[in-house]
Design a protein around this motif. Structure first.
Motif, PDB file in Angstrom:
ATOM      1  N   TYR A 158       5.533  10.249   3.621  1.00 29.04           N
ATOM      2  CA  TYR A 158       5.347   9.944   2.202  1.00 29.04           C
ATOM      3  C   TYR A 158       5.412   8.446   1.949  1.00 29.04           C
ATOM      4  N   ARG A 159       6.378   7.760   2.566  1.00 28.81           N
ATOM      5  CA  ARG A 159       6.467   6.305   2.401  1.00 28.81           C
ATOM      6  C   ARG A 159       5.157   5.644   2.816  1.00 28.81           C
ATOM      7  N   GLN A 160       4.588   6.083   3.926  1.00 20.07           N
ATOM      8  CA  GLN A 160       3.332   5.493   4.397  1.00 20.07           C
ATOM      9  C   GLN A 160       2.198   5.763   3.417  1.00 20.07           C
ATOM     10  N   GLN A 161       2.223   6.943   2.782  1.00 20.77           N
ATOM     11  CA  GLN A 161       1.204   7.242   1.773  1.00 20.77           C
ATOM     12  C   GLN A 161       1.293   6.273   0.604  1.00 20.77           C
ATOM     13  N   VAL A 162       2.511   6.009   0.150  1.00 19.16           N
ATOM     14  CA  VAL A 162       2.700   5.051  -0.947  1.00 19.16           C
ATOM     15  C   VAL A 162       2.209   3.671  -0.534  1.00 19.16           C
ATOM     16  N   LEU A 163       2.592   3.222   0.658  1.00 16.46           N
ATOM     17  CA  LEU A 163       2.180   1.909   1.126  1.00 16.46           C
ATOM     18  C   LEU A 163       0.664   1.825   1.303  1.00 16.46           C
ATOM     19  N   SER A 164       0.067   2.913   1.755  1.00 18.93           N
ATOM     20  CA  SER A 164      -1.393   2.933   1.921  1.00 18.93           C
ATOM     21  C   SER A 164      -2.097   2.805   0.580  1.00 18.93           C
ATOM     22  N   GLU A 165      -1.560   3.476  -0.453  1.00 15.88           N
ATOM     23  CA  GLU A 165      -2.164   3.364  -1.774  1.00 15.88           C
ATOM     24  C   GLU A 165      -1.979   1.956  -2.346  1.00 15.88           C
ATOM     25  N   ILE A 166      -0.842   1.335  -2.055  1.00 15.03           N
ATOM     26  CA  ILE A 166      -0.645  -0.058  -2.468  1.00 15.03           C
ATOM     27  C   ILE A 166      -1.684  -0.954  -1.808  1.00 15.03           C
ATOM     28  N   GLN A 167      -1.919  -0.729  -0.521  1.00 14.39           N
ATOM     29  CA  GLN A 167      -2.894  -1.547   0.209  1.00 14.39           C
ATOM     30  C   GLN A 167      -4.325  -1.330  -0.277  1.00 14.39           C
ATOM     31  N   ALA A 168      -4.565  -0.187  -0.879  1.00 17.56           N
ATOM     32  CA  ALA A 168      -5.926   0.128  -1.349  1.00 17.56           C
ATOM     33  C   ALA A 168      -6.212  -0.431  -2.737  1.00 17.56           C
ATOM     34  N   MET A 169      -5.201  -0.869  -3.462  1.00 13.61           N
ATOM     35  CA  MET A 169      -5.389  -1.329  -4.831  1.00 13.61           C
ATOM     36  C   MET A 169      -6.075  -2.690  -4.856  1.00 13.61           C
ATOM     37  N   HIS A 170      -7.228  -2.759  -5.453  1.00 17.90           N
ATOM     38  CA  HIS A 170      -7.955  -4.018  -5.648  1.00 17.90           C
ATOM     39  C   HIS A 170      -8.125  -4.787  -4.346  1.00 17.90           C
ATOM     40  N   GLY A 171      -8.342  -4.059  -3.257  1.00 18.22           N
ATOM     41  CA  GLY A 171      -8.559  -4.708  -1.968  1.00 18.22           C
ATOM     42  C   GLY A 171      -7.294  -5.080  -1.227  1.00 18.22           C
ATOM     43  N   GLY A 172      -6.136  -4.709  -1.767  1.00 12.65           N
ATOM     44  CA  GLY A 172      -4.867  -5.013  -1.122  1.00 12.65           C
ATOM     45  C   GLY A 172      -4.105  -6.094  -1.857  1.00 12.65           C
ATOM     46  N   PRO A 173      -2.779  -6.141  -1.677  1.00 15.80           N
ATOM     47  CA  PRO A 173      -1.955  -7.100  -2.418  1.00 15.80           C
ATOM     48  C   PRO A 173      -2.392  -8.542  -2.260  1.00 15.80           C
ATOM     49  N   GLN A 174      -2.713  -8.968  -1.032  1.00 16.98           N
ATOM     50  CA  GLN A 174      -3.081 -10.370  -0.833  1.00 16.98           C
ATOM     51  C   GLN A 174      -4.368 -10.731  -1.569  1.00 16.98           C
ATOM     52  N   VAL A 175      -5.339  -9.818  -1.535  1.00 13.28           N
ATOM     53  CA  VAL A 175      -6.604 -10.064  -2.230  1.00 13.28           C
ATOM     54  C   VAL A 175      -6.387 -10.095  -3.737  1.00 13.28           C
ATOM     55  N   TRP A 176      -5.600  -9.141  -4.233  1.00 13.59           N
ATOM     56  CA  TRP A 176      -5.351  -9.058  -5.677  1.00 13.59           C
ATOM     57  C   TRP A 176      -4.567 -10.275  -6.158  1.00 13.59           C
ATOM     58  N   MET A 177      -3.566 -10.686  -5.389  1.00  9.62           N
ATOM     59  CA  MET A 177      -2.786 -11.859  -5.765  1.00  9.62           C
ATOM     60  C   MET A 177      -3.613 -13.132  -5.656  1.00  9.62           C
ATOM     61  N   ALA A 178      -4.440 -13.222  -4.629  1.00  5.46           N
ATOM     62  CA  ALA A 178      -5.290 -14.407  -4.465  1.00  5.46           C
ATOM     63  C   ALA A 178      -6.234 -14.573  -5.650  1.00  5.46           C
ATOM     64  N   ALA A 179      -6.634 -13.462  -6.251  1.00  2.00           N
ATOM     65  CA  ALA A 179      -7.509 -13.526  -7.420  1.00  2.00           C
ATOM     66  C   ALA A 179      -6.811 -14.172  -8.611  1.00  2.00           C
ATOM     67  N   GLN A 180      -5.480 -14.225  -8.574  1.00  2.00           N
ATOM     68  CA  GLN A 180      -4.716 -14.851  -9.661  1.00  2.00           C
ATOM     69  C   GLN A 180      -4.493 -16.349  -9.422  1.00  2.00           C
ATOM     70  N   GLN A 181      -4.994 -16.883  -8.307  1.00  2.00           N
ATOM     71  CA  GLN A 181      -4.693 -18.273  -7.970  1.00  2.00           C
ATOM     72  C   GLN A 181      -5.077 -19.270  -9.066  1.00  2.00           C
ATOM     73  N   PRO A 182      -6.264 -19.145  -9.693  1.00  2.00           N
ATOM     74  CA  PRO A 182      -6.566 -20.098 -10.783  1.00  2.00           C
ATOM     75  C   PRO A 182      -5.525 -20.077 -11.894  1.00  2.00           C
ATOM     76  N   THR A 183      -5.000 -18.891 -12.199  1.00  2.00           N
ATOM     77  CA  THR A 183      -3.980 -18.791 -13.241  1.00  2.00           C
ATOM     78  C   THR A 183      -2.651 -19.349 -12.762  1.00  2.00           C
ATOM     79  N   LEU A 184      -2.299 -19.131 -11.513  1.00  2.00           N
ATOM     80  CA  LEU A 184      -1.071 -19.709 -10.969  1.00  2.00           C
ATOM     81  C   LEU A 184      -1.127 -21.235 -11.014  1.00  2.00           C
ATOM     82  N   THR A 185      -2.295 -21.789 -10.710  1.00  2.00           N
ATOM     83  CA  THR A 185      -2.470 -23.243 -10.793  1.00  2.00           C
ATOM     84  C   THR A 185      -2.326 -23.719 -12.231  1.00  2.00           C
TER      85      THR A 185
END
Length: 461
Positions: A158-185
């Motif tokens: 079950y834990r792996q299922q949750v983590l897999s769904e997290i990784q699938a969101m908007h291309g994965g956490p790193q991709v989704w967070m990277a999309a916020q870079q202009p706002t972070l700047t």
């Protein structure tokens, strides 16, 4: 919510389309269940209030202690209560100046000051002629497990299922967070972060390349790493915008779209933790159970639950609600003080339910606008994946009940087992502690289903 769905023009002026006389001739309002997020609070003070260290400038002087409901938040929630009062009276659900008898009305809030106070202020506007008791379990600003989005069952699969769904969101956490870079700047520039106290320790930029997730039984989903700082600062900036009545933090005039982007930084954080379906059916189970129980309670006329944005997010994800993108708000999905409102209607033979997102617009928050049925808050209908509304925009209660039962069954099917990542020495709450059910009643022994023991949720089969 209500008798109204708002149409928003480009200028922000609002026109209200009320339910027709024909609708009212065919349906009678029988019950309203409200799941509310608390109203405006001061920034969270845990963790050394890191948001204060990232700028050399002085933050707004808050009217409340850290994490608590602000004076403005109390005023706004009273106004929202007044609006609901006018609405339910106009629909004939309750008489004006109603004094509750029996169990027709119930207020239940998390024991945090900001949630309890929100419920209290709402009740003052909603039932001004009654001294409404707010049901809550603890007296010392503690988290009630019913409102704590924590895992109560876990296994490695079950834990792996949750983590897999997290990784699938908007291309994965790193991709989704990277999309916020202009706002972070942008945030770094607004804060003048390069000249802040934090910069003395080399914290001159927001970062996110070290993010990790912790998914454990008995705890909320957690994220560690640099993005947690960006989340905390975005939260403080938005709250200051509301409280200070200013769109120009530290002298930097920002557009509405830039503010929505700053809010999105926080919504990425919340989205990853609380809105995967696999996690949400576990995190939201007690509140989902309670909402289902209330919708089938023939004696109740009005129920007000008060918690947090994580509650609204996880309930919506568990029940596959398609939250509309907001209009005239900074947050895109669960604005400050927003409410999931379930309206139960009857056509003489069968019960139906409408589900709406209700919130105060940016202008209403900053101007402390007096609300009424002629000047309502924002009301957006919510659609439900897998269900079809009738021509009047209502779902059959029987269909919604089955839909909720299916989500609960997903949770009940999770096998609770020791996991490889279980914390050493972890154990459930002591069985000698006080036991409560979801109604807040103290029990002598554990009952089947969800029990609250020593501020932990305990599930018995």
């Amino acid at each position: 919510m209500t008798a109204a769905i708002l149409l928003i023009s480009g200028t922000g002026l609002q026109a209200q389309t009320k339910r027709s006389d024909d609708f009212r001739a065919r349906y009678e309002l029988k019950e309203v269940v409200v799941m509310s997020r608390h109203n405006i609070r001061s920034p969270l003070s845990s963790g050394g209030a890191a948001y204060q260290r990232v700028t050399p400038h002085t933050w707004f002087q808050w009217s409340s202690a850290g994490s608590q409901l602000s004076l403005r938040g109390g005023v706004l929630e009273t106004e929202m209560g007044q609006f609901f009062r006018k609405w339910v009276v106009s629909e004939g659900l309750l008489p004006d100046n109603y004094r509750p008898t029996g169990d027709e009305v119930l207020f239940y809030a998390n024991s945090r000051q900001r949630t309890f106070a929100t419920a209290k202020y709402f009740s003052a506007g909603f039932l001004p002629y009654a001294n409404v008791e707010i049901t809550h379990k603890y007296d010392e600003d503690k988290m009630d497990p019913v409102f704590t989005p924590q895992f109560t069952k876990m296994n490695d699969t079950y834990r792996q299922q949750v983590l897999s769904e997290i990784q699938a969101m908007h291309g994965g956490p790193q991709v989704w967070m990277a999309a916020q870079q202009p706002t972070l700047t942008l945030m770094e520039e607004v804060l003048d972060m390069a000249h802040s106290p934090a910069a003395q320790n080399d914290t001159t930029h927001f970062w996110y390349d070290d993010v990790q997730f912790k998914i454990e039984k008995g705890d909320e989903p957690k994220m560690s790493g640099g993005y947690t700082l960006a989340n905390s600062v975005a939260d403080a900036l938005v709250l200051q915008c509301y409280e200070a009545e200013s769109f120009a933090p530290f002298g930097h005039a920002l557009t509405m779209e830039q503010w929505r982007d700053i809010c999105a930084v926080k919504e990425v954080y919340d989205g990853l933790l609380f809105t995967t379906h696999a996690a949400a059916v576990n995190l939201a189970y007690p509140l989902v159970s309670r909402i289902r129980e209330e919708l089938n309670n023939g004696d109740r006329k009005f129920m007000f639950l008060c918690g947090h944005d994580s509650n609204l997010a996880s309930i919506s994800a568990a029940l596959r609600f398609n939250l509309p993108e907001t209009e005239n708000a900074l947050e895109r999905h669960t604005p400050i003080g927003s409410k999931l409102v379930f309206e139960k209607w009857n056509n003489g033979t069968e019960d139906y339910v409408a589900v709406n997102l209700v919130y105060q617009s940016v202008e209403q928050l900053q101007n402390r606008t007096l609300l009424s049925t002629d000047m309502p808050p924002m009301v957006l209908p919510i659609t439900i994946e897998g269900l079809t509304a009738n021509a009047d925009g209502l779902y059959r209660l029987a269909d919604l009940d089955e839909h909720i039962a299916n989500a609960m069954a997903e949770y009940e099917a999770i096998e609770d087992m020791p996991t490889a990542a279980s914390a050493a020495g972890h154990s459930d709450a002591s069985q000698t502690a006080a036991i409560y059910n979801l109604q807040g009643q103290c029990l002598d022994t554990l009952q089947r289903g969800v029990n609250i023991v020593g501020r932990k949720k305990i599930i018995t089969e």
